[in-house]
Design a protein around this motif. Structure first.
Motif, short mmCIF file in Angstrom:
data_model
loop_
_atom_site.label_atom_id
_atom_site.label_comp_id
_atom_site.label_asym_id
_atom_site.label_seq_id
_atom_site.Cartn_x
_atom_site.Cartn_y
_atom_site.Cartn_z
N TYR A 125 0.85 -1.19 0.00
CA TYR A 125 0.00 0.00 0.00
C TYR A 125 0.88 1.23 0.00
CZ TYR A 125 1.05 0.88 4.93
OH TYR A 125 1.69 1.18 6.10
N VAL A 140 0.82 5.61 1.07
CA VAL A 140 0.13 6.70 1.76
C VAL A 140 0.48 8.00 1.05
CG1 VAL A 140 -0.13 7.93 3.93
CG2 VAL A 140 0.26 5.48 3.93
N THR A 158 -4.91 6.16 1.76
CA THR A 158 -4.19 4.90 1.65
C THR A 158 -4.67 4.20 0.39
OG1 THR A 158 -4.12 4.71 4.05
CG2 THR A 158 -3.70 2.72 2.81
#
Length: 270
Positions: free
Chosen positions: A150, A152, A158
Motif C-alpha cells: 500500500y 500513503v 491509503t
C-alpha cells in the motif's frame, strides 16, 4: 525530604486539544488582517496540516467573497453547496490543502488549490474535465498486514495494491470518483515539480539533480523555464508531471520575477 517537595512543582497538564487560534498566530499566507478580531478560524483536524492548509471559511469569505461573515459561510456549507475532492463538506473550518479540488455546483465552478510564487494559495479556476482528478505525492510505500502493498499520500489517503514501480516522493494521478490511481510520475531528473514549502514555495521547474546527504536533508536543484536555478529540500518538492505539468498552473506559470520585473509588468498592464 520536605524541602525538595516544595521545590518540585506538580506538572501542569494541557487539558485536551486546542480549540482556538489567535489572529496573530494564524499562518501568514492566509493574509488575515490584524484588527478584525482577536481570533482566526482554527482549522479542524483533517488531511492537511494546520500551517499548510486553507480553511473553507477563508476560501469562501476572504478569497471568493461569496460571503461577508463566518455565519454566512456556515449557511452556504450547511446547504451542502461545496464539495472538496468530490465529497460534500459542511465543516466551516475543513482544512483544504495543496491540490484539493473545491467544486461549487450551483455556480458551476471548480477550483484547484495551488500556490502562487509568493507562497499563497491562489484562486485557480479549472474546467470540469480537470476537476475529475488530483495529483497526490506518495509519502511512503510499504507492505501491510497479510502482505498487502500500500502507499500513503500527502493528503492522508491509503491506496492498496498500487503499481509496484511507485515509490516514496513519486506523484500519482488520482481519479476522484473512484479514489483509484490512474497514472504515476516518477521523481527523477527532468520531471516537472512545484515547491510546496520554504522560500521558493510556488515556483515551478524541472529537476536538475538531487544531492543525497546522509544524516542531513536531501537537497534538490530545480531549473525554471527562464533558466534560473534554485535549491530546496526534497520534502518541499512535489512532482507535477513528466516533461510538462499534468495540471494547469496558476497565472505566471510558477516563474518568480524579481521586484524590478514585477514593477515593469505592472506598468505595462497599466
Amino acid at each position: 525530604g520536605v524541602a525538595t517537595c516544595q521545590l518540585v512543582k506538580p506538572a501542569v497538564m494541557a487539558r485536551g486539544p486546542k480549540k482556538h487560534l489567535k489572529r496573530l498566530a494564524a499562518p501568514k499566507h492566509w493574509m488575515l488582517d490584524k484588527l478584525t478580531g482577536r481570533y482566526a478560524p482554527r482549522p479542524s483536524t483533517g488531511p492537511h496540516k494546520l500551517r499548510e492548509c486553507l480553511p473553507l471559511v477563508i476560501f469562501l469569505r476572504n478569497r471568493l467573497k461569496y460571503a461577508l461573515t463566518y455565519h454566512e459561510v456556515k449557511m452556504i456549507l450547511k446547504e451542502r453547496n461545496v464539495l472538496v475532492d468530490g465529497k460534500v463538506r459542511s465543516d466551516v473550518c475543513y482544512p483544504a490543502g495543496f491540490q484539493d479540488v473545491i467544486s461549487i455546483p450551483k455556480t458551476g465552478e471548480n477550483f484547484r488549490l495551488l500556490f502562487d510564487v509568493k507562497g499563497r494559495y491562489t484562486v485557480h479556476k479549472i474546467n470540469d474535465k480537470e476537476a475529475k482528478f488530483k495529483l497526490c505525492k506518495v509519502k511512503k510505500a510499504q507492505v501491510g498486514p497479510k502482505g498487502v502493498p500500500y502507499l500513503v499520500t500527502h493528503d492522508g489517503r491509503t491506496i492498496r495494491y498500487p503499481d509496484p514501480h511507485v515509490k516514496a516522493n513519486d506523484t500519482i494521478k488520482l481519479d476522484l470518483s473512484t479514489g483509484q490511481m490512474t497514472e504515476y510520475y516518477k521523481f527523477e531528473s527532468g520531471a516537472t515539480v512545484m515547491c510546496t514549502g520554504g522560500r521558493n514555495t510556488g515556483r515551478v521547474g524541472k529537476i536538475a539533480h538531487v544531492d543525497r546527504n546522509l544524516g542531513s536533508f536531501d537537497i534538490v536543484t530545480v531549473t525554471d523555464s527562464t533558466g534560473q536555478n534554485f535549491a530546496t529540500r526534497l520534502t518541499n518538492v512535489f512532482v507535477m508531471g513528466k516533461a510538462k505539468s499534468a495540471v494547469s498552473l496558476p497565472r505566471g506559470g510558477g516563474v518568480k520575477l524579481t521586484v524590478a520585473e514585477e514593477r515593469d509588468r505592472r506598468l505595462q498592464a497599466a
